[in-house]
Design a protein around this motif. Structure first.
Motif, PDB file in Angstrom:
ATOM      1  N   ARG A 118       0.848  -1.186   0.000  1.00 40.43           N
ATOM      2  CA  ARG A 118       0.000   0.000   0.000  1.00 40.43           C
ATOM      3  C   ARG A 118       0.893   1.248   0.000  1.00 40.43           C
ATOM      4  O   ARG A 118       1.940   1.278   0.650  1.00 40.43           O
ATOM      5  CB  ARG A 118      -0.918  -0.004   1.223  1.00 40.43           C
ATOM      6  CG  ARG A 118      -1.853  -1.215   1.240  1.00 40.43           C
ATOM      7  CD  ARG A 118      -2.866  -1.148   0.096  1.00 40.43           C
ATOM      8  NE  ARG A 118      -3.663  -2.368  -0.015  1.00 40.43           N
ATOM      9  CZ  ARG A 118      -3.460  -3.314  -0.908  1.00 40.43           C
ATOM     10  NH1 ARG A 118      -2.479  -3.190  -1.782  1.00 40.43           N
ATOM     11  NH2 ARG A 118      -4.224  -4.384  -0.959  1.00 40.43           N
ATOM     12  N   LEU A 119       0.456   2.267  -0.714  1.00 37.91           N
ATOM     13  CA  LEU A 119       1.325   3.402  -0.964  1.00 37.91           C
ATOM     14  C   LEU A 119       1.038   4.630  -0.108  1.00 37.91           C
ATOM     15  O   LEU A 119       1.820   5.584  -0.138  1.00 37.91           O
ATOM     16  CB  LEU A 119       1.228   3.807  -2.440  1.00 37.91           C
ATOM     17  CG  LEU A 119       1.665   2.767  -3.469  1.00 37.91           C
ATOM     18  CD1 LEU A 119       1.502   3.331  -4.881  1.00 37.91           C
ATOM     19  CD2 LEU A 119       3.106   2.349  -3.237  1.00 37.91           C
ATOM     20  N   ALA A 120      -0.049   4.643   0.647  1.00 35.72           N
ATOM     21  CA  ALA A 120      -0.469   5.879   1.311  1.00 35.72           C
ATOM     22  C   ALA A 120       0.622   6.435   2.231  1.00 35.72           C
ATOM     23  O   ALA A 120       0.992   7.616   2.137  1.00 35.72           O
ATOM     24  CB  ALA A 120      -1.758   5.641   2.092  1.00 35.72           C
ATOM     25  N   GLU A 121       1.145   5.604   3.119  1.00 39.72           N
ATOM     26  CA  GLU A 121       2.157   6.086   4.056  1.00 39.72           C
ATOM     27  C   GLU A 121       3.448   6.459   3.330  1.00 39.72           C
ATOM     28  O   GLU A 121       4.102   7.455   3.652  1.00 39.72           O
ATOM     29  CB  GLU A 121       2.421   5.024   5.127  1.00 39.72           C
ATOM     30  CG  GLU A 121       3.194   5.537   6.322  1.00 39.72           C
ATOM     31  CD  GLU A 121       3.243   4.540   7.470  1.00 39.72           C
ATOM     32  OE1 GLU A 121       3.980   4.812   8.440  1.00 39.72           O
ATOM     33  OE2 GLU A 121       2.546   3.504   7.398  1.00 39.72           O
ATOM     34  N   MET A 123       3.732   7.501   0.229  1.00 40.54           N
ATOM     35  CA  MET A 123       3.548   8.731  -0.524  1.00 40.54           C
ATOM     36  C   MET A 123       3.563   9.949   0.405  1.00 40.54           C
ATOM     37  O   MET A 123       4.073  11.013   0.033  1.00 40.54           O
ATOM     38  CB  MET A 123       2.242   8.671  -1.306  1.00 40.54           C
ATOM     39  CG  MET A 123       2.250   7.662  -2.442  1.00 40.54           C
ATOM     40  SD  MET A 123       3.437   8.059  -3.741  1.00 40.54           S
ATOM     41  CE  MET A 123       2.613   9.419  -4.535  1.00 40.54           C
ATOM     42  N   ALA A 124       3.005   9.782   1.584  1.00 45.42           N
ATOM     43  CA  ALA A 124       3.046  10.886   2.547  1.00 45.42           C
ATOM     44  C   ALA A 124       4.487  11.221   2.896  1.00 45.42           C
ATOM     45  O   ALA A 124       4.861  12.399   2.996  1.00 45.42           O
ATOM     46  CB  ALA A 124       2.257  10.511   3.800  1.00 45.42           C
ATOM     47  N   TYR A 125       5.298  10.188   3.061  1.00 43.48           N
ATOM     48  CA  TYR A 125       6.712  10.413   3.330  1.00 43.48           C
ATOM     49  C   TYR A 125       7.382  11.069   2.118  1.00 43.48           C
ATOM     50  O   TYR A 125       8.184  11.987   2.256  1.00 43.48           O
ATOM     51  CB  TYR A 125       7.415   9.098   3.662  1.00 43.48           C
ATOM     52  CG  TYR A 125       8.898   9.271   3.911  1.00 43.48           C
ATOM     53  CD1 TYR A 125       9.373   9.667   5.154  1.00 43.48           C
ATOM     54  CD2 TYR A 125       9.821   9.085   2.885  1.00 43.48           C
ATOM     55  CE1 TYR A 125      10.726   9.854   5.375  1.00 43.48           C
ATOM     56  CE2 TYR A 125      11.178   9.268   3.086  1.00 43.48           C
ATOM     57  CZ  TYR A 125      11.630   9.653   4.336  1.00 43.48           C
ATOM     58  OH  TYR A 125      12.967   9.846   4.554  1.00 43.48           O
ATOM     59  N   ALA A 335       8.994   8.041  -1.916  1.00 49.02           N
ATOM     60  CA  ALA A 335       8.077   6.958  -1.538  1.00 49.02           C
ATOM     61  C   ALA A 335       8.737   5.598  -1.733  1.00 49.02           C
ATOM     62  O   ALA A 335       8.615   4.705  -0.882  1.00 49.02           O
ATOM     63  CB  ALA A 335       6.800   7.055  -2.364  1.00 49.02           C
TER      64      ALA A 335
END
Length: 441
Positions: A118-121, A123-125, A335
């Protein structure tokens, strides 16, 4: 076929008598409608005589227009205008279809979205990396360079992030290999690699392979034609599932020892493979370009690959990139760096490897039970021999199963089909039954 034009008439219309000038001014005549589609062009020797240039100059100009699909034909059959505009199109990829509901689509050997991190965390970074939104044409963010360097197969002098593996190959070839050159490449190979080479207008020299990778004798024969580059997949072949053995890699290095050919290594499947990364970069650091794609392991929407080479070669590649996207998104690089540092990512990649192997082995075993032996391998697809490729494609289509014909992956005759297995989880027996029927008339 339309009317022919006289060489003297044609020569009057051409002011710039260089190769490039002849090609540009001829294409302008065609686009203006002065030379309509279907017009037969004068013989090369006649044009050369009227323009007071060598026939080789006209041949080179015509080669460029053929590459652009503006003119067609050659030799005794003559040459004629076949188009009035050029639209670049990857012919092999573009011939793939979109299939209706109910069709078992086994054409795309891509990752299963359910097996990607999953990319959400991440991408936030990535949105917090240094120099975000700067127009500086940076080559790779430090965090990504550090993350990939830990598992890179040799001590590389310079790194560059690109917008995916095929973007890396496209950029490398356009930056370093001129149209009209030759490039040696495995037979078979990825269809998109062939699309790129054909679009560039190079001569493709196929190198035969066996269960350990490219054959040294075939590569030696290819080098007699002095190719500008040798392009191969050193870790896991995306079509056949073969991994180049360490002994074969040394033999290939021995063959390349006395040449000045560029070595382009395409690790397109990446960490989906259980094999460790390997490269000839430690042996030919000054002319090896090693590419690692992160699409299969981390996700294609990251649009990310990393390449390494000598500093002068990376400088040349980066200079070419400055014509368009001068750098790859630092958000996406950040990311990816975060994912590569995340233990859970590696656990998921390991689980995905096992599942992909199970799916590939399940279809391979089912085909073997039906009398179609498949050599051991890894990856996201099977390379299945058939007696007649057209018969196999028609037979499978009649049963609502879509696969790729082998001719998309080769410039030589090849009675095979390429069957994607990466998402084949619950219809394996159905696919095996159909392929067995399609195997031989």
């Amino acid at each position: 076929m339309g009317d022919a034009v006289e060489a003297s008439w044609f020569a009057e219309k051409i002011a710039d008598r260089s190769i490039r000038g002849i090609a540009l001014e001829t294409s302008a005549l065609i686009r203006a409608g002065i030379l309509p589609v279907g017009t037969r062009l004068p013989a090369i020797r006649d044009i050369a005589y009227e323009l007071h240039v060598s026939p080789a100059t006209i041949s080179e100009a015509w080669s460029e227009l053929r590459r652009q699909k503006i003119i067609s034909g050659r030799g005794r059959n003559g040459t004629w205008v076949s188009g009035d505009r050029f639209v670049a199109k990857p012919e092999r990829l573009a011939s793939s279809g979109n299939y209706a509901a109910g069709v078992l689509d086994l054409t795309l050997a891509g990752p299963d979205a359910a097996l990607l991190p999953r990319l959400a965390e991440a991408m936030a970074y990535g949105a917090s990396v240094d120099d975000l939104n700067s127009y500086e044409r940076s080559r790779i963010v430090a965090e990504l360079k550090d993350a990939v360097s830990e598992r890179w197969p040799y001590e590389a002098e310079a790194f560059l992030a690109t917008n995916g593996g095929y973007n890396a190959v496209y950029t490398i070839l356009h930056a370093l290999v001129s149209s009209g050159s030759s490039v040696a490449i495995e037979h078979p190979t990825a269809m998109r690699l062939l699309d790129i080479l054909e679009d560039l207008g190079v001569k493709i020299i196929p190198v035969a392979c066996d269960g350990e990778g490219p054959l040294p004798d075939s590569l030696r024969e290819a080098l007699r034609q002095r190719p500008a580059a040798f392009l191969f997949q050193p870790r896991l072949h995306s079509v056949t599932g073969v991994t180049v053995s360490s002994s074969r890699l040394r033999q290939l290095g021995d063959v390349l020892e006395d040449s000045d050919t560029l070595v382009i290594e395409d690790d397109g499947v990446g960490d989906v493979s259980t094999a460790p990364p390997q490269s000839l970069g430690g042996r030919f650091a000054e002319r090896t370009i090693h590419i690692l794609s992160l699409s299969k392991s981390l996700g294609p929407d990251l649009r990310l690959a990393v390449l390494s080479s000598s500093a002068p070669i990376v400088d040349q590649i980066q200079s070419y990139r400055s014509f368009s996207a001068g750098w790859t998104s630092r958000i996406l690089q950040g990311a990816a760096a975060w994912l590569l540092r995340d233990p859970e990512t590696w656990q998921l990649i390991g689980e995905a490897r096992e599942i992909y192997q199970q799916r590939r082995d399940a279809l391979a075993d089912a085909l073997s039970e039906r009398g179609i032996p498949i050599p051991p391998g890894q990856g996201l697809c099977l390379w299945v021999p058939v007696v007649s490729e057209p018969f196999a494609m028609v037979t499978l289509a009649a049963r609502n199963i879509a696969v790729n014909p082998g001719n998309k992956f080769s410039v030589l005759p090849s009675n095979h089909i390429r069957v994607a297995t990466s998402t084949l989880s619950d219809r394996c027996e159905e696919a095996a039954d159909a392929i067995a029927l399609a195997h031989a008339p």
